[in-house]
Write a protein that holds these residues in place. Sequence first.
Motif, mmCIF file in Angstrom:
data_model
loop_
_atom_site.group_PDB
_atom_site.id
_atom_site.type_symbol
_atom_site.label_atom_id
_atom_site.label_comp_id
_atom_site.label_asym_id
_atom_site.label_seq_id
_atom_site.Cartn_x
_atom_site.Cartn_y
_atom_site.Cartn_z
ATOM 1 N N ARG A 1 -12.599 0.054 -20.044
ATOM 2 C CA ARG A 1 -11.290 0.577 -19.641
ATOM 3 C C ARG A 1 -10.328 -0.596 -19.466
ATOM 4 N N VAL A 2 -9.094 -0.412 -19.903
ATOM 5 C CA VAL A 2 -8.069 -1.441 -19.708
ATOM 6 C C VAL A 2 -7.565 -1.353 -18.276
ATOM 7 N N VAL A 3 -7.738 -2.448 -17.536
ATOM 8 C CA VAL A 3 -7.312 -2.472 -16.138
ATOM 9 C C VAL A 3 -5.870 -2.961 -16.029
ATOM 10 N N LYS A 4 -5.543 -3.951 -16.865
ATOM 11 C CA LYS A 4 -4.226 -4.597 -16.716
ATOM 12 C C LYS A 4 -3.851 -5.268 -18.027
ATOM 13 N N THR A 5 -2.578 -5.278 -18.349
ATOM 14 C CA THR A 5 -2.098 -6.079 -19.473
ATOM 15 C C THR A 5 -0.934 -6.934 -18.968
ATOM 16 N N PHE A 6 -0.874 -8.165 -19.426
ATOM 17 C CA PHE A 6 0.238 -9.020 -19.000
ATOM 18 C C PHE A 6 0.352 -10.214 -19.946
ATOM 19 N N ALA A 7 1.538 -10.811 -19.974
ATOM 20 C CA ALA A 7 1.756 -12.055 -20.726
ATOM 21 C C ALA A 7 1.863 -13.188 -19.718
ATOM 22 N N ASP A 8 1.171 -14.316 -19.989
ATOM 23 C CA ASP A 8 1.273 -15.451 -19.057
ATOM 24 C C ASP A 8 2.505 -16.300 -19.379
ATOM 25 N N ASP A 9 2.706 -17.383 -18.614
ATOM 26 C CA ASP A 9 3.904 -18.207 -18.777
ATOM 27 C C ASP A 9 3.967 -18.877 -20.143
ATOM 28 N N ALA A 10 2.800 -19.019 -20.796
ATOM 29 C CA ALA A 10 2.773 -19.637 -22.123
ATOM 30 C C ALA A 10 3.025 -18.603 -23.220
ATOM 31 N N GLY A 11 3.182 -17.344 -22.831
ATOM 32 C CA GLY A 11 3.452 -16.293 -23.808
ATOM 33 C C GLY A 11 2.196 -15.646 -24.373
ATOM 34 N N CYS A 12 1.048 -15.986 -23.803
ATOM 35 C CA CYS A 12 -0.211 -15.405 -24.279
ATOM 36 C C CYS A 12 -0.363 -13.990 -23.706
ATOM 37 N N GLN A 13 -0.705 -13.069 -24.566
ATOM 38 C CA GLN A 13 -0.825 -11.671 -24.150
ATOM 39 C C GLN A 13 -2.267 -11.379 -23.749
ATOM 40 N N TRP A 14 -2.471 -11.038 -22.485
ATOM 41 C CA TRP A 14 -3.823 -10.823 -21.965
ATOM 42 C C TRP A 14 -4.102 -9.350 -21.684
ATOM 43 N N VAL A 15 -5.349 -8.977 -21.883
ATOM 44 C CA VAL A 15 -5.827 -7.650 -21.499
ATOM 45 C C VAL A 15 -7.029 -7.851 -20.576
ATOM 46 N N GLU A 16 -6.992 -7.251 -19.405
ATOM 47 C CA GLU A 16 -8.148 -7.305 -18.501
ATOM 48 C C GLU A 16 -8.913 -5.995 -18.604
ATOM 49 N N LEU A 17 -10.210 -6.137 -18.746
ATOM 50 C CA LEU A 17 -11.068 -4.980 -19.005
ATOM 51 C C LEU A 17 -12.163 -4.861 -17.961
ATOM 52 N N GLU A 18 -12.552 -3.642 -17.684
ATOM 53 C CA GLU A 18 -13.795 -3.362 -16.964
ATOM 54 C C GLU A 18 -14.727 -2.690 -17.952
ATOM 55 N N VAL A 19 -15.905 -3.251 -18.086
ATOM 56 C CA VAL A 19 -16.879 -2.726 -19.049
ATOM 57 C C VAL A 19 -18.190 -2.488 -18.304
ATOM 58 N N THR A 20 -18.878 -1.433 -18.652
ATOM 59 C CA THR A 20 -20.187 -1.177 -18.048
ATOM 60 C C THR A 20 -21.229 -0.917 -19.132
ATOM 61 N N VAL A 21 -22.453 -1.243 -18.789
ATOM 62 C CA VAL A 21 -23.611 -0.803 -19.575
ATOM 63 C C VAL A 21 -24.383 0.164 -18.699
ATOM 64 N N SER A 22 -24.560 1.374 -19.199
ATOM 65 C CA SER A 22 -25.286 2.388 -18.437
ATOM 66 C C SER A 22 -26.517 2.831 -19.204
ATOM 67 N N VAL A 23 -27.521 3.222 -18.430
ATOM 68 C CA VAL A 23 -28.738 3.818 -18.996
ATOM 69 C C VAL A 23 -28.993 5.097 -18.206
ATOM 70 N N ASP A 24 -29.108 6.196 -18.918
ATOM 71 C CA ASP A 24 -29.329 7.503 -18.274
ATOM 72 C C ASP A 24 -28.265 7.789 -17.213
ATOM 73 N N GLY A 25 -27.045 7.399 -17.494
ATOM 74 C CA GLY A 25 -25.937 7.697 -16.597
ATOM 75 C C GLY A 25 -25.817 6.771 -15.402
ATOM 76 N N GLN A 26 -26.736 5.806 -15.260
ATOM 77 C CA GLN A 26 -26.664 4.842 -14.148
ATOM 78 C C GLN A 26 -26.163 3.511 -14.683
ATOM 79 N N VAL A 27 -25.252 2.887 -13.932
ATOM 80 C CA VAL A 27 -24.705 1.607 -14.384
ATOM 81 C C VAL A 27 -25.739 0.501 -14.159
#
Lengths: 173, 160
Positions: B106-132
């Motif tokens: 899931r995308v948590v946040k998007t922003f450009a830093d002072d150098a103009g770099c475009q960042w995307v912050e993500l939360e990612v999970t690996v689940s097995v049988d519905g458990q993270v």
Amino acid sequence: MTTGLPQCVQELIGKPQYKEQTEFPIEMGYVYNTCAAVQNGNPIYWDAEIAEQVVGGPIAPPTMLSVWFRPHYWSPGAAGERTALQTHFDLKRLLDLPEAIVSGNEAVFGEPVRMGDTLTTWQVIRSVSEFKQTRLGQGRFWTIDVETYNQRGEWVGTESYTCLGYHRQETSA
Amino acid sequence: MTMPRSLTAADVKEGQALPPLSHAVTATTVVLGALASRDWRPMHHDKEFAIHRNGVKDIFINTPNNAAWFERYITDWTGPKGRLGRMKFKMKRPVFPGDTMVFNGRVVKTFADDAGCQWVELEVTVSVDGQVNTECQARVAIPADEHDNPWQRKANGWRP
């Protein structure tokens, strides 16, 4: 200050140790192995023209940073099993915690690692916790940073490992 | 090989879900990943050792291979111009042969830093049988537009 921590361990906290260079120049074979193991079809690792166009030539996936510093399992003249992240094994021994797992990992990536690069690394123990009771047994957590630079003096990344060293919990039958 | 399109800033919104990825783990998956990452520790290839020394039920996926799976999942989504800046993960439970890993992000946040770099912050999970089993936070740079390429950023222009 952490309770019951041996003086020799306290003295190691914050001290750079085990400065070393990669044992071989960075090479594409391990990149293919890694990409194949996770079915990573990113063309910057498989297509030389796209690699040139996007990243200026072949590079390794950033998450391979630690791969380059794991020693061969055996080499001429070596006695016993050779291990990476030696500070981790030192802590296991110094704290008398026979079992250990890596419970967390954080990495920050700098300049891309390019084929033929020679990398230099060192390890720093950042912290060792109090004794804690965990699902696996009683033990301590510790955090180790691994800093890496290339032969041009450019920072290529820092990895932090959080590990749990423990005495295995005995379970009744 | 043709160059796949890479996401640009206009394609990404906060709260956006990444497409899920599912993979059935076998002993071969675990051993391939351990050997590719030059990790010769026995709990990643020797079931008896894993059971009797680590107190777990089988061999399990090792840390650097875990990272390689996350990288693959993220750059499958961004395309080849996506450049990882930072990744942190916590393994709550091992992943064993016989498990089916399901990656979600899931995308948590998007922003450009002072150098103009475009960042995307993500939360990612690996689940097995519905458990993270593993939680990951990652920061990946993507092109600000069709003319940008985060891989060309160097020195002070790259602030992961």
